[in-house]
Write an enzyme that holds these catalytic residues in place. Structure first.
Site, mmCIF file in Angstrom:
data_model
loop_
_atom_site.group_PDB
_atom_site.id
_atom_site.type_symbol
_atom_site.label_atom_id
_atom_site.label_comp_id
_atom_site.label_asym_id
_atom_site.label_seq_id
_atom_site.Cartn_x
_atom_site.Cartn_y
_atom_site.Cartn_z
ATOM 1 N N ASP A 315 -6.196 -0.877 0.595
ATOM 2 C CA ASP A 315 -4.872 -1.392 0.261
ATOM 3 C C ASP A 315 -4.552 -1.150 -1.216
ATOM 4 O OD1 ASP A 315 -2.523 -3.166 0.959
ATOM 5 O OD2 ASP A 315 -3.434 -4.400 -0.602
ATOM 6 N N GLU A 366 -3.513 3.506 1.166
ATOM 7 C CA GLU A 366 -2.129 3.086 1.029
ATOM 8 C C GLU A 366 -1.751 3.365 -0.423
ATOM 9 O OE1 GLU A 366 0.981 -0.599 0.900
ATOM 10 O OE2 GLU A 366 -1.030 -0.701 0.099
#
Length: 668
Positions: A315, A366
């Site tokens: 993330d 991401e």
């Protein structure tokens, strides 16, 4: 799986293990730090080892000593900063913490950074736990997984927040075992992977797991570590891969966690301009510190090795790469730039080690900026990820789809621009949780118009997404047209499946998923223009785009005519690559999907020998309103065969694999 031998305590705390950890080269530090069942002087007990380099003293406390904060002092092994103790009066299931007397003289009660299990929130202690002898049943899955070439195979990911897929009437969570129902559902729907939002231990439900407290522990919200192993095993039994979401860019600052662990900036940066993530109220890992490297790299390998996961998603990679990302005041690097140099080195090293130690892993970033070469091998200068979320595609596409169709012709580039960079990285197309929360509305509710138009537009969005190069990711609930935006504290609106539009949307997504899996052209060449052709990207006036996806075999191609307006076109010409008969294989406007039934079922679409678009032939079709028709060859004649000096075959002007030359004209 063979039973693991109980290790000797002296073997665990060898000075070689400590030196490797402190040098940043311990990639299995979870085997000696944390709590371990072990043998010492012929007695079986548990040893506890914790890194606290600047602590004045560390004590072990827990259920076994009535939480006496000073009863069990730990020993600093040769002043290495690794504190240890061995006890025989500890039993599995008992809670414990470390009482760390910091360099500032303050006593802090800390959970175990390497704890594999913890009390259910709001309690915060680590729990003594052993799972050494779990017997895995996924040998066949692991063997088959090694043969997969990711870019040549379908990858259709169902993103899940375990706590809100379903929720019990009293607000309690479903357990891992109860969530086997979800595995069967995902299999039936035709998905290839489940991606779980963080299931590492975290204190605050509202963070969805992204503010992690226990990087080595499965959250106790849904059950025990052994039960999670069985969940992964069950996924593999059903042919479903498991991807876990991790937040390595930052960690939460709760008192019992990593923050100021020994009173100093132990895990986080000492530099105040780098230590804090102002936007999220969290702390940044000091990615230049060797011990933090050992901690995080070991963590990734731990989940692959101990839980047999198939991939990870990292993330917020952007917040790792940039010194000025959501941080307020910042200081340039030694070259005057905004890049975080030690974070770049860490990311490359992390990915290199995963590839070296794990069979055929999936590593997803991401990354929301235009950072070049996120995917690809590090020796080429890339960061080393397998895939990158295509955030540009997602933003442009949703912006376009939220417009009233009457205005779309003025913004045609939003739906076509992504093809210009579609192969600059290995992409995943994310329609994720981030797009259906915080007032952004559900995907269905984003669509303009009345109820019918909303469902028609959503079906069109999904068809366009499935034809676009890149692997796929859809957030739970979107497959049946969730009405409300995602609510982490409640289950999905399963009651909607009592209503016809939602039932038919679910069946449509299932059929679309299976089309993607079964048609090689839609996934086999996913990272190069050889697998894609823009038959007509220019029809902005009618807001129609015609695309073709191609496989390695010349007979494997699928054409999609995508109409982003509510107008039916009854005699629409599209170019096709070969002479012959074509057929419609799926139409999003089919009445079985709650469409208006402007289909070409059972119709033979014969080609004409007139060039159209950039093709040598054309067919005439009916284009559905706010819909997509998928077309492929039924009986085709390949009548343009040429041989080049390399003995390769060119069919219809396109290079392909060798084919039989016994006949000039061949039916496929």
């Amino acid at each position: 799986m063979a039973y693991k031998k109980i290790p000797d305590y002296e073997e665990i705390i060898r000075i070689e293990n400590i030196e490797k950890f402190k040098s940043g080269k311990s990639y299995d530090s979870y085997n000696f730090l944390g709590c371990h069942k072990s043998r010492y002087n012929g007695k079986i007990g548990f040893c506890f080892n914790v890194w606290a380099p600047n602590a004045k003293q560390v004590f072990l406390t827990g259920d076994f000593n009535n939480w006496d904060r000073g009863a069990y002092p730990m020993i600093n092994i040769e002043n290495s900063g690794i504190w240890t103790i061995f006890l025989t009066d500890v039993k599995p299931g008992q809670a414990y913490k470390y009482n760390v007397i910091g360099c500032d003289g303050v006593s802090r009660m800390k959970s175990d950074p390497y704890g594999v299990y913890a009390e259910k929130r709001p309690n915060t202690a680590s729990i003594v736990y052993t799972y050494d002898n779990y017997k895995w049943n996924d040998r066949k899955w692991q063997r088959e997984k090694q043969k997969i070439v990711h870019n040549e195979n379908p990858m259709n990911i169902y993103e899940v927040h375990l706590g809100s897929w379903k929720r019990k009437w009293d607000g309690e969570f479903f357990s891992y075992e109860e969530l086997y129902e979800m595995i069967e559902y995902v299999k039936d729907m035709g998905y290839t992977h489940i991606e779980l939002m963080p299931i590492t231990e975290y204190p605050l439900d509202q963070s969805w797991g992204y503010q992690t407290i226990g990087y080595y522990g499965t959250t106790s919200r849904y059950g025990t570590p052994t039960e999670f192993k069985a969940f992964v095993d069950k996924c593999h039994e059903n042919g479903i891969g498991v991807i876990l979401d991790f937040a390595y860019s930052h960690f939460c600052k709760d008192e019992h966690g990593l923050y100021k662990f020994d009173g100093s900036s132990q895990f986080e940066y000492e530099d105040p301009l780098k230590a804090e993530n102002i936007g999220w109220g969290t702390a940044h890992f000091d990615l230049g510190k060797p011990e933090v490297n050992s901690f995080l790299i070991s963590n990734v390998l731990y989940w692959f090795n101990e839980y047999h996961i198939d991939g990870i998603r990292v993330d917020a990679v952007s917040s790792m790469l940039y010194l000025d990302y959501d941080i307020g005041e910042w200081r340039p690097n030694k070259y005057g730039g905004r890049e975080n140099l030690e974070a770049i080195d860490f990311i490359k090293r992390l990915n290199e080690i995963i590839y070296a130690e794990v069979n055929n892993p999936i590593i997803i970033a991401e990354e929301s900026t235009a950072w070049p070469m996120v995917t690809g091998p590090t020796y080429s200068g890339a960061l080393g990820f397998t895939y990158k979320w295509n955030m540009g595609w997602m933003n442009d596409t949703l912006k376009y789809m939220e417009m009233d169709p009457i205005y779309r012709k003025h913004h045609h580039d939003l739906i076509t621009f992504s093809f210009m960079y579609a192969f600059s990285e290995n992409f995943i197309l994310p329609l994720s949780h981030d797009e259906v929360v915080h007032g952004k509305k559900s995907l269905l509710d984003k669509m303009p118009g009345d109820c019918w138009q909303k469902f028609a537009s959503l079906r069109t969005l999904y068809a366009y997404y499935m034809m676009h190069p890149g692997k796929k990711l859809l957030f739970m609930g979107s497959e049946f047209g969730q009405g409300l935006e995602w609510r982490y504290a409640y289950g999905l609106e399963w009651e909607l499946l009592e209503r016809e539009p939602h039932i038919k949307m679910k069946e449509y997504v299932k059929d679309l998923n299976n089309l993607y899996r079964n048609e090689k052209a839609m996934h086999e060449i996913d990272n190069t223009y050889e697998g894609f052709d823009f038959i007509d990207p220019h029809n902005s006036e009618q807001s129609i785009v015609t695309l073709m996806r191609k496989g390695k075999n010349p007979k494997d191609f699928v054409i999609a005519v995508i109409n982003f307006t509510p107008v039916v076109y009854y005699s629409y010409k599209i170019g096709v690559p070969y002479d012959g008969v074509y057929e419609e294989i799926l139409n999003t406007d089919d009445e079985k999907y709650w469409g208006s039934n402007q289909t070409m079922k059972n119709s033979d679409l014969r080609s004409y020998p007139e060039k159209w678009h950039n093709q040598n032939h054309h067919i005439v079709i009916k284009v559905p309103p706010l819909g997509v028709t998928f077309i492929k060859g039924k009986e085709l004649n390949i009548d343009t065969i040429q041989i080049d000096t390399n003995d390769k075959v060119s069919i219809g002007g396109k290079r392909s694999r060798k084919v039989s030359l016994k006949a000039k004209t061949k039916k496929l």
